[in-house]
Design an enzyme around this catalytic site. Structure first.
Site, short mmCIF file in Angstrom:
data_model
loop_
_atom_site.label_atom_id
_atom_site.label_comp_id
_atom_site.label_asym_id
_atom_site.label_seq_id
_atom_site.Cartn_x
_atom_site.Cartn_y
_atom_site.Cartn_z
N LYS A 182 46.48 41.51 28.54
CA LYS A 182 45.74 42.62 29.18
C LYS A 182 46.63 43.84 29.30
CE LYS A 182 44.80 43.09 33.70
NZ LYS A 182 44.25 42.72 35.03
N LYS A 213 46.44 48.03 30.82
CA LYS A 213 45.69 49.02 31.60
C LYS A 213 45.43 50.25 30.73
CE LYS A 213 47.74 47.51 35.98
NZ LYS A 213 46.56 46.88 36.54
N ASP A 266 41.89 47.15 31.53
CA ASP A 266 41.66 47.36 32.96
C ASP A 266 41.68 48.87 33.23
OD1 ASP A 266 41.60 47.32 35.71
OD2 ASP A 266 43.41 46.12 35.96
N ASN A 306 41.15 50.07 36.34
CA ASN A 306 41.63 50.25 37.71
C ASN A 306 40.81 51.29 38.48
OD1 ASN A 306 44.60 49.35 36.38
ND2 ASN A 306 44.10 48.51 38.39
N GLU A 336 37.75 45.63 32.75
CA GLU A 336 37.94 45.37 34.18
C GLU A 336 37.80 46.63 35.03
OE1 GLU A 336 41.57 43.54 36.90
OE2 GLU A 336 41.39 43.01 34.78
N GLU A 353 38.99 41.83 42.20
CA GLU A 353 40.30 41.77 42.85
C GLU A 353 40.32 42.52 44.18
OE1 GLU A 353 43.23 45.12 41.12
OE2 GLU A 353 42.38 43.83 39.56
N ASP A 355 41.46 37.64 44.34
CA ASP A 355 42.78 37.92 44.88
C ASP A 355 42.93 37.07 46.14
OD1 ASP A 355 44.49 39.39 46.94
OD2 ASP A 355 44.95 40.58 45.16
N HIS A 385 44.14 37.19 40.54
CA HIS A 385 44.82 38.47 40.59
C HIS A 385 46.15 38.26 41.32
CE1 HIS A 385 45.51 42.60 42.46
NE2 HIS A 385 45.50 42.83 41.16
N GLU A 436 46.53 35.32 36.15
CA GLU A 436 47.23 36.54 35.76
C GLU A 436 48.74 36.33 35.88
OE1 GLU A 436 47.06 41.33 36.49
OE2 GLU A 436 46.73 40.07 38.24
#
Length: 359
Positions: free
Chosen positions: A164, A166, A195, A197, A221, A247, A270, A297, A317
């Site tokens: 993964k 970002k 991701d 975010n 994500e 998460e 998470d 997470h 993760e």
């Protein structure tokens, strides 16, 4: 297993340098602000856990919250379910999100660790499972296309089958350059995830996911802000690629709302924000009922135990922010996190490192 009685709580803030810093479209974390928790029982068994605070601003307040909770639980049985009920009742009017929820989750994780140690078994056995090698994905910050390719090639060499990175660059063209560099370096058999975010508006997310639908991604994500369940649901409905979300769910109520809205095709839990190990087990049951594959997470050493007993377990993760202060960081082999057949959750402090990074 002997009955344990809670004697005291210790909370120590530490700041662990990250090299390179954790970088996302929504901000950068140059150091990991952690609060280390030691739950001391009258019987001499100590349970350990840590909290990742995201910002150093809240390390002190969380540690102070734990110290203020201590008189509420001192003398109580180290029984996570009972402690959870007790504190939820005490904080009913305030609520159990935010700092209070984080403190409660840390206490919960330390209590489960203490129970497993008292029983002489790894946490996974206390939860009804057995030590195993749990499939993981290699998790990375926002990178240039060149650096992303290097990281993906290294992940392949380490045995990872999932990677993964970002994204959320200024343009979709930059996002595509990173994704294609990863694919070229990793080959067709590597599962590639991205991701955002929470960095996109819903319209921008829809425009970008329409393009990314052609890239063969395993998931996209958190394309928009975590509080927007309806927005995530709209994106999930209109995007062919699986949407990953979760998460930032604060406890089971947030997860229930997300599931009811159809906000995600997958679930990323998470252990801190969901309510500790006690909260995770409830979330795992909800995910099973909803047919949602569960990934973790952070907290790889603890999350591996939990995924091993999660019916719809997907991936752990691999991003170990606390490794520098642990005696034995999460052990990785052939792209899997190994659960050691040793008492507890695997969290124990390297006291020399703790002293070095103490705040």
């Amino acid at each position: 297993m002997e009955r344990l009685t809670l004697h005291s709580l210790a909370a120590r803030p530490v700041s662990v340098p990250l090299d390179p810093p954790l970088t996302a479209a929504s901000g950068q974390v140059p150091e990991a602000p952690l609060v280390l928790i030691d739950l001391h029982s009258e019987e001499g068994v100590t349970g350990c856990a840590y909290l990742f605070c995201y910002s150093p601003v809240v390390m002190g307040p969380i540690a102070e919250t734990l110290r203020n909770i201590e008189p509420m639980v001192k003398g109580a049985a180290v029984a996570p379910q009972d402690l959870d009920r007790l504190l939820r009742a005490r904080f009913r009017l305030l609520g159990v999100q935010g700092l209070v929820g984080m403190a409660m989750a840390g206490l919960d994780m330390a209590a489960w660790d203490a129970q497993a140690k008292a029983a002489g078994v790894p946490l996974v056995r206390l939860l009804g499972g057995a030590p195993a090698a749990v499939p993981a994905y290699d998790s990375h910050s926002m990178l240039t296309a060149e650096k992303a390719a290097e990281a993906a090639a290294a992940a392949c060499e380490s045995g990872f089958r999932a990677f993964k990175v970002k994204i959320g660059h200024a343009t979709i063209a930059e996002d595509l350059a990173v994704i294609r560099a990863v694919r070229d370096a990793a080959g067709p058999d590597m599962a590639v995830m991205v991701d955002y975010n929470q960095s996109l508006s819903v319209p921008e997310a829809l425009a970008r996911t329409a393009v990314l639908d052609n890239e063969g991604l395993a998931w996209i994500e958190e394309p928009t802000i975590a509080e927007d369940f309806a927005g995530h649901a709209k994106i999930a409905r209109e995007t062919r690629t699986a949407i990953q979300f979760g998460e930032n769910w604060w406890g089971l109520p947030d997860m229930q709302k997300a599931v009811a809205a159809g906000a995600s095709d997958l679930a990323m839990v998470d252990v801190m924000k969901i309510g500790g190990i006690t909260g995770w087990m409830k979330a795992a049951a909800l995910a099973e009922g909803a047919g949602l594959p569960v990934s973790s997470h952070l907290w790889p050493e603890v999350s591996a135990h939990l995924l091993a007993v999660t019916p719809t377990a997907h991936l752990v993760e691999y991003l170990d922010l606390a490794a520098a202060v642990l005696q034995q960081p999460a052990e990785l082999r052939d792209g899997k996190v190994l659960i050691r057949d040793e008492p507890g959750s695997g969290v124990a402090w390297d006291e020399a490192a703790v002293a070095r990074f103490a705040v």
